[in-house]
Design a protein around this motif. Structure first.
Motif, PDB file in Angstrom:
ATOM      1  N   GLU A 217       0.839  -1.194   0.000  1.00  0.00           N
ATOM      2  CA  GLU A 217       0.000   0.000   0.000  1.00  0.00           C
ATOM      3  C   GLU A 217       0.868   1.235   0.000  1.00  0.00           C
ATOM      4  O   GLU A 217       2.006   1.219   0.491  1.00  0.00           O
ATOM      5  N   LEU A 218       0.338   2.336  -0.554  1.00  0.00           N
ATOM      6  CA  LEU A 218       1.034   3.608  -0.522  1.00  0.00           C
ATOM      7  C   LEU A 218       0.882   4.249   0.856  1.00  0.00           C
ATOM      8  O   LEU A 218      -0.135   4.067   1.527  1.00  0.00           O
ATOM      9  N   VAL A 219       1.885   5.021   1.260  1.00  0.00           N
ATOM     10  CA  VAL A 219       1.784   5.777   2.510  1.00  0.00           C
ATOM     11  C   VAL A 219       1.515   7.260   2.251  1.00  0.00           C
ATOM     12  O   VAL A 219       1.246   8.026   3.170  1.00  0.00           O
ATOM     13  N   GLY A 220       1.578   7.661   1.001  1.00  0.00           N
ATOM     14  CA  GLY A 220       1.293   9.041   0.614  1.00  0.00           C
ATOM     15  C   GLY A 220       0.550   9.076  -0.700  1.00  0.00           C
ATOM     16  O   GLY A 220      -0.142   8.131  -1.066  1.00  0.00           O
ATOM     17  N   GLU A 221       0.720  10.177  -1.433  1.00  0.00           N
ATOM     18  CA  GLU A 221       0.007  10.332  -2.694  1.00  0.00           C
ATOM     19  C   GLU A 221       0.626   9.536  -3.820  1.00  0.00           C
ATOM     20  O   GLU A 221      -0.036   9.258  -4.824  1.00  0.00           O
ATOM     21  N   LYS A 222       1.903   9.170  -3.685  1.00  0.00           N
ATOM     22  CA  LYS A 222       2.540   8.421  -4.762  1.00  0.00           C
ATOM     23  C   LYS A 222       3.653   7.535  -4.220  1.00  0.00           C
ATOM     24  O   LYS A 222       4.172   7.744  -3.126  1.00  0.00           O
ATOM     25  N   GLY A 223       3.980   6.531  -4.992  1.00  0.00           N
ATOM     26  CA  GLY A 223       5.102   5.654  -4.692  1.00  0.00           C
ATOM     27  C   GLY A 223       5.925   5.462  -5.953  1.00  0.00           C
ATOM     28  O   GLY A 223       5.404   5.553  -7.070  1.00  0.00           O
ATOM     29  N   ILE A 224       7.209   5.220  -5.782  1.00  0.00           N
ATOM     30  CA  ILE A 224       8.113   5.065  -6.919  1.00  0.00           C
ATOM     31  C   ILE A 224       8.752   3.687  -6.871  1.00  0.00           C
ATOM     32  O   ILE A 224       9.201   3.233  -5.820  1.00  0.00           O
ATOM     33  N   ILE A 225       8.782   3.029  -8.024  1.00  0.00           N
ATOM     34  CA  ILE A 225       9.350   1.690  -8.144  1.00  0.00           C
ATOM     35  C   ILE A 225      10.575   1.750  -9.040  1.00  0.00           C
ATOM     36  O   ILE A 225      10.514   2.297 -10.152  1.00  0.00           O
ATOM     37  N   HIS A 226      11.687   1.195  -8.576  1.00  0.00           N
ATOM     38  CA  HIS A 226      12.891   1.066  -9.377  1.00  0.00           C
ATOM     39  C   HIS A 226      13.252  -0.415  -9.467  1.00  0.00           C
ATOM     40  O   HIS A 226      13.115  -1.148  -8.479  1.00  0.00           O
ATOM     41  N   ILE A 227      13.709  -0.864 -10.633  1.00  0.00           N
ATOM     42  CA  ILE A 227      14.236  -2.217 -10.749  1.00  0.00           C
ATOM     43  C   ILE A 227      15.529  -2.175 -11.559  1.00  0.00           C
ATOM     44  O   ILE A 227      15.739  -1.265 -12.377  1.00  0.00           O
ATOM     45  N   ALA A 228      16.396  -3.163 -11.327  1.00  0.00           N
ATOM     46  CA  ALA A 228      17.669  -3.229 -12.041  1.00  0.00           C
ATOM     47  C   ALA A 228      17.580  -4.085 -13.285  1.00  0.00           C
ATOM     48  O   ALA A 228      18.224  -3.791 -14.305  1.00  0.00           O
ATOM     49  N   ASP A 229      16.759  -5.147 -13.229  1.00  0.00           N
ATOM     50  CA  ASP A 229      16.648  -6.039 -14.380  1.00  0.00           C
ATOM     51  C   ASP A 229      15.367  -6.860 -14.273  1.00  0.00           C
ATOM     52  O   ASP A 229      14.906  -7.160 -13.167  1.00  0.00           O
ATOM     53  N   GLY A 230      14.791  -7.215 -15.428  1.00  0.00           N
ATOM     54  CA  GLY A 230      13.585  -8.029 -15.458  1.00  0.00           C
ATOM     55  C   GLY A 230      12.379  -7.252 -15.956  1.00  0.00           C
ATOM     56  O   GLY A 230      12.468  -6.083 -16.343  1.00  0.00           O
ATOM     57  N   VAL A 231      11.237  -7.926 -15.947  1.00  0.00           N
ATOM     58  CA  VAL A 231       9.979  -7.340 -16.400  1.00  0.00           C
ATOM     59  C   VAL A 231       8.948  -7.530 -15.301  1.00  0.00           C
ATOM     60  O   VAL A 231       8.727  -8.649 -14.828  1.00  0.00           O
ATOM     61  N   LEU A 232       8.318  -6.446 -14.881  1.00  0.00           N
ATOM     62  CA  LEU A 232       7.498  -6.448 -13.681  1.00  0.00           C
ATOM     63  C   LEU A 232       6.096  -5.925 -13.957  1.00  0.00           C
ATOM     64  O   LEU A 232       5.926  -4.831 -14.503  1.00  0.00           O
ATOM     65  N   LEU A 233       5.079  -6.723 -13.568  1.00  0.00           N
ATOM     66  CA  LEU A 233       3.697  -6.249 -13.603  1.00  0.00           C
ATOM     67  C   LEU A 233       3.415  -5.401 -12.374  1.00  0.00           C
ATOM     68  O   LEU A 233       3.728  -5.798 -11.246  1.00  0.00           O
ATOM     69  N   VAL A 234       2.832  -4.245 -12.593  1.00  0.00           N
ATOM     70  CA  VAL A 234       2.415  -3.364 -11.505  1.00  0.00           C
ATOM     71  C   VAL A 234       0.886  -3.338 -11.521  1.00  0.00           C
ATOM     72  O   VAL A 234       0.279  -2.858 -12.477  1.00  0.00           O
ATOM     73  N   ILE A 235       0.278  -3.881 -10.454  1.00  0.00           N
ATOM     74  CA  ILE A 235      -1.172  -4.040 -10.408  1.00  0.00           C
ATOM     75  C   ILE A 235      -1.726  -3.224  -9.249  1.00  0.00           C
ATOM     76  O   ILE A 235      -1.447  -3.521  -8.080  1.00  0.00           O
ATOM     77  N   GLN A 236      -2.505  -2.194  -9.559  1.00  0.00           N
ATOM     78  CA  GLN A 236      -3.250  -1.467  -8.532  1.00  0.00           C
ATOM     79  C   GLN A 236      -4.654  -2.051  -8.482  1.00  0.00           C
ATOM     80  O   GLN A 236      -5.286  -2.238  -9.522  1.00  0.00           O
ATOM     81  N   SER A 237      -5.140  -2.322  -7.270  1.00  0.00           N
ATOM     82  CA  SER A 237      -6.430  -3.001  -7.165  1.00  0.00           C
ATOM     83  C   SER A 237      -7.198  -2.520  -5.947  1.00  0.00           C
ATOM     84  O   SER A 237      -6.657  -1.919  -5.024  1.00  0.00           O
ATOM     85  N   LYS A 238      -8.507  -2.798  -5.980  1.00  0.00           N
ATOM     86  CA  LYS A 238      -9.369  -2.524  -4.839  1.00  0.00           C
ATOM     87  C   LYS A 238     -10.478  -3.556  -4.827  1.00  0.00           C
ATOM     88  O   LYS A 238     -10.826  -4.132  -5.853  1.00  0.00           O
ATOM     89  N   ASP A 239     -11.022  -3.810  -3.635  1.00  0.00           N
ATOM     90  CA  ASP A 239     -12.111  -4.779  -3.505  1.00  0.00           C
ATOM     91  C   ASP A 239     -13.425  -4.169  -3.960  1.00  0.00           C
ATOM     92  O   ASP A 239     -13.586  -2.954  -3.929  1.00  0.00           O
TER      93      ASP A 239
END
Length: 217
Positions: free
Chosen positions: A195-217
């Motif tokens: 979960e985010l703790v503020g208005e935005k979050g930042i994701i960094h990766i060094a290698d690979g392919v990553l799915l970023v899934i935002q969801s709600k019930d």
């Protein structure tokens, strides 16, 4: 024909509600695929292109769809090699957009949903921002070429799932459960339901392919 509009919005035949219409802006290039085209027609949204085999709509609705678009592409349901959504996706790529938004690409057919998620790999390679969205999820794909910013816009959870065998150097800023230079492995659930703790979050990766899934019930 290539158009100058920078964002293409695709409506496919999966789960759609009126909430999907909020993603449309007046300047967008709109493509309706099969039942997605029927949905847009019922809601009075004119399409640039309608495409599909239209085997899931009535003949009367098919006529209405043809009237409600600038270009109508009717395909044989037996001999076509692509799903309706992928046909719409290929047309979207022809427009050379900066962004593609895919709505109705998720639903009860898991095979179709997963196939549509895999289309994100194509846009990632081409440097096009692409999002799959429904009432409960927004799904994007990232690699190490640039960081990814997640904004708080009503989706409670953020899950990170590898689409490659592993994703290395995962560092999170602005999340309740931070990571620093972590490795995420296909088949592990380490990064589900953050979960985010503020208005935005930042994701960094060094290698690979990553799915970023935002969801709600």
């Amino acid at each position: 024909m290539q158009h100058t509009k920078t964002k293409v919005v695709i409506f496919s035949g999966g789960q759609l509600s009126e909430q999907a219409l909020k993603y449309i802006q007046p300047e967008d290039f709109i493509i309706g695929a099969d039942r997605g085209a029927a949905f847009l027609t019922k809601h009075g949204i004119h399409m640039d292109i309608a495409v599909g085999d239209f085997d899931s709509v009535t003949e009367e609705m098919k006529i209405d769809i043809a009237i409600n678009c600038d270009r109508f592409i009717d395909c044989d349901p037996v001999y076509k090699n692509l799903t309706d959504t992928e046909m719409a996706f290929e047309i979207a790529l022809e427009q050379q957009p900066v962004e593609i938004m895919m709505l109705g690409a998720l639903g009860t057919r898991f095979d179709h949903s997963l196939s549509n998620v895999h289309l994100l790999r194509r846009t990632l390679e081409l440097g096009i921002q692409c999002t799959l969205a429904d009432d409960h999820n927004e799904i994007c794909l990232m690699d190490a070429r640039q960081s990814f910013t997640v904004m708080d816009h009503g989706f409670t959870y953020v899950s990170l799932l590898p689409l490659s065998m592993e994703v290395t150097g995962v560092t999170l800023e602005g999340f309740q459960y931070p990571l620093h230079q972590a490795t995420l492995t296909l088949g592990k659930s380490l990064s589900v339901s953050n979960e985010l703790v503020g208005e935005k979050g930042i994701i960094h990766i060094a290698d690979g392919v990553l799915l970023v899934i935002q969801s709600k019930d």
